[in-house]
Design an enzyme around this catalytic site. Structure first.
Site, short mmCIF file in Angstrom:
data_model
loop_
_atom_site.label_atom_id
_atom_site.label_comp_id
_atom_site.label_asym_id
_atom_site.label_seq_id
_atom_site.Cartn_x
_atom_site.Cartn_y
_atom_site.Cartn_z
N HIS A 96 0.88 -1.17 0.00
CA HIS A 96 0.00 0.00 0.00
C HIS A 96 0.92 1.22 0.00
O HIS A 96 2.13 1.08 0.12
CB HIS A 96 -0.95 -0.03 1.19
CG HIS A 96 -0.32 0.08 2.54
ND1 HIS A 96 0.64 -0.80 2.99
CD2 HIS A 96 -0.49 0.96 3.56
CE1 HIS A 96 1.01 -0.47 4.21
NE2 HIS A 96 0.34 0.60 4.59
N HIS A 98 1.20 3.92 2.13
CA HIS A 98 1.56 4.70 3.31
C HIS A 98 3.06 5.00 3.27
O HIS A 98 3.84 4.21 2.73
CB HIS A 98 1.20 3.94 4.59
CG HIS A 98 -0.27 4.02 4.93
ND1 HIS A 98 -0.86 3.22 5.87
CD2 HIS A 98 -1.24 4.85 4.45
CE1 HIS A 98 -2.15 3.54 5.96
NE2 HIS A 98 -2.40 4.51 5.10
N ASP A 100 5.50 4.85 5.16
CA ASP A 100 6.51 3.95 5.72
C ASP A 100 6.66 2.67 4.89
O ASP A 100 7.37 1.75 5.30
CB ASP A 100 6.20 3.61 7.19
CG ASP A 100 4.78 3.07 7.40
OD1 ASP A 100 3.85 3.54 6.73
OD2 ASP A 100 4.63 2.15 8.23
N HIS A 101 6.01 2.64 3.71
CA HIS A 101 6.13 1.48 2.81
C HIS A 101 6.58 1.85 1.40
O HIS A 101 6.87 0.95 0.60
CB HIS A 101 4.78 0.74 2.74
CG HIS A 101 4.39 0.17 4.07
ND1 HIS A 101 4.56 -1.15 4.40
CD2 HIS A 101 3.93 0.78 5.19
CE1 HIS A 101 4.19 -1.34 5.66
NE2 HIS A 101 3.80 -0.19 6.16
N ASP A 207 0.66 -4.22 6.27
CA ASP A 207 0.00 -3.62 7.43
C ASP A 207 -1.39 -4.20 7.69
O ASP A 207 -2.14 -3.68 8.52
CB ASP A 207 -0.08 -2.10 7.28
CG ASP A 207 1.23 -1.43 7.64
OD1 ASP A 207 2.16 -2.14 8.09
OD2 ASP A 207 1.34 -0.20 7.48
C1 5PN Z 1 3.68 4.72 11.07
C2 5PN Z 1 2.46 5.44 10.67
N1 5PN Z 1 2.22 6.61 11.21
C3 5PN Z 1 1.12 7.33 10.87
C4 5PN Z 1 0.25 6.80 9.96
C5 5PN Z 1 -0.95 7.32 9.45
O1 5PN Z 1 -1.48 8.39 9.70
O2 5PN Z 1 -1.48 6.42 8.58
C6 5PN Z 1 -0.60 5.28 8.48
C7 5PN Z 1 0.48 5.60 9.41
C8 5PN Z 1 1.60 4.89 9.74
O3 5PN Z 1 1.84 3.70 9.20
ZN ZN Z 2 0.03 1.40 6.56
ZN ZN Z 3 3.23 0.54 8.03
#
Ligand code: 5PN
Ligand code: ZN
Ligand code: ZN
Length: 268
Positions: A96, A98, A100-101, A207
């Site tokens: 997805h 986001h 962090d990905h 996730d």
């Molecule tokens: C690590 C992290 N921090 C905040 C958010 C967010 O607002 O949606 C996904 C998300 C995260 O994975």
């Molecule tokens: Zn996520």
């Molecule tokens: Zn994540």
């Protein structure tokens, strides 16, 4: 023909509150969790499932998540440790979009980008409560600009117009490399299963399930589009693991992560 190998590439860590990791349960307090990328060396090419976060992006937009990331924990740095460069990657698969990905996508400028068709639509058109999640749109700077979004001024981004292959439904994208629809956390989320010659299949939750504790507590994270769909997808992961005798690898599990065989080690 060489057998498939799987490397787990350490991407550093972030911090959220315990109530976000375990929705409406907690306990509250600083919860630091790992992020990582999965490199699949397959006879059809090199696939990377998720690319972690971009340190500068997090410092700019979500500094309260206190990112920790060394040079070795960036995509170029992690690949270098196993003798590879970002240009060696043929496909980036994103569970997805986001931040962090997909933060490291921008380094893989020659890769074809694979994701769920729904996810690519919603990343530039998300619900207001999803804005922080979808805050790093550097994985497709041209699409971000077309959607009227502003991007950090990095000259390399001007040149980067990734090619996308979008999918729907469950798909075997290469022999023994499976994507399973697990929506809820986001609209178009894919989990990934990899079949290997010498061990049980590896099921990467993305996730759809942050950690073993989330599964054991039957508790989803607080970042989600649809909590009911999210819980259903978490149950789907349990069923898939049972059906295929797969080992589950969680996306953000501070307890499981140290037990995983990380690059330069690999699974085969
Ligand atoms: C690590 C992290 N921090 C905040 C958010 C967010 O607002 O949606 C996904 C998300 C995260 O994975
Ligand atoms: Zn996520
Ligand atoms: Zn994540």
């Amino acid at each position: 023909m060489s057998d498939t190998k799987v490397y787990l590439l350490d991407g550093g860590s972030l911090m959220i509150d315990g109530y976000h990791a375990f929705w409406n349960r907690g306990p509250a307090g600083e919860f630091r969790f790992p992020c990582y990328a999965v490199l699949v060396e397959h006879k059809d090419g090199r696939y990377v499932y998720d690319t972690g976060f971009d340190y500068d992006h997090v410092m700019r937009v979500l500094p309260f998540e206190k990112p920790s990331q060394t040079r070795e924990q960036t995509i170029p740095g992690a690949l270098a440790q196993i003798g590879l460069k970002p240009s060696d990657i043929d496909y980036v698969i994103n569970s997805h979009y986001h931040f962090d990905h997909c933060g490291g996508n921008k380094h893989c400028t020659t890769a074809c980008t694979i994701c769920h068709a729904r996810e690519l639509e919603v990343a530039f058109n998300c619900q207001p409560f999803e804005h922080l999640g979808y805050s790093d749109l550097t994985f497709a700077p041209d699409r971000a600009r077309n959607a009227g979004k502003t991007l950090p001024s990095e000259p390399a981004l001007d040149m980067y117009t990734p090619k996308f292959e979008t999918l729907t439904g469950d798909q075997e994208i290469a022999k023994g490399l499976w994507l399973y629809e697990t929506p809820g956390h986001t609209a178009g989320h894919y989990s990934m299963m990899v079949e290997l010659k010498g061990r049980r299949p590896m099921l990467f939750t993305g996730d759809a399930c942050y950690s073993k504790k989330n599964l054991d507590m039957n508790c989803i994270s607080s970042f989600h589009l649809d909590p009911v769909a999210s819980l259903k997808s978490m149950h789907r992961l349990t069923e898939l693991a049972a059906k295929h005798d797969a080992e589950i690898f969680y996306s953000h599990d501070p307890e499981s992560w140290p037990t995983y065989n990380r690059a330069p080690g690999y699974y085969a």
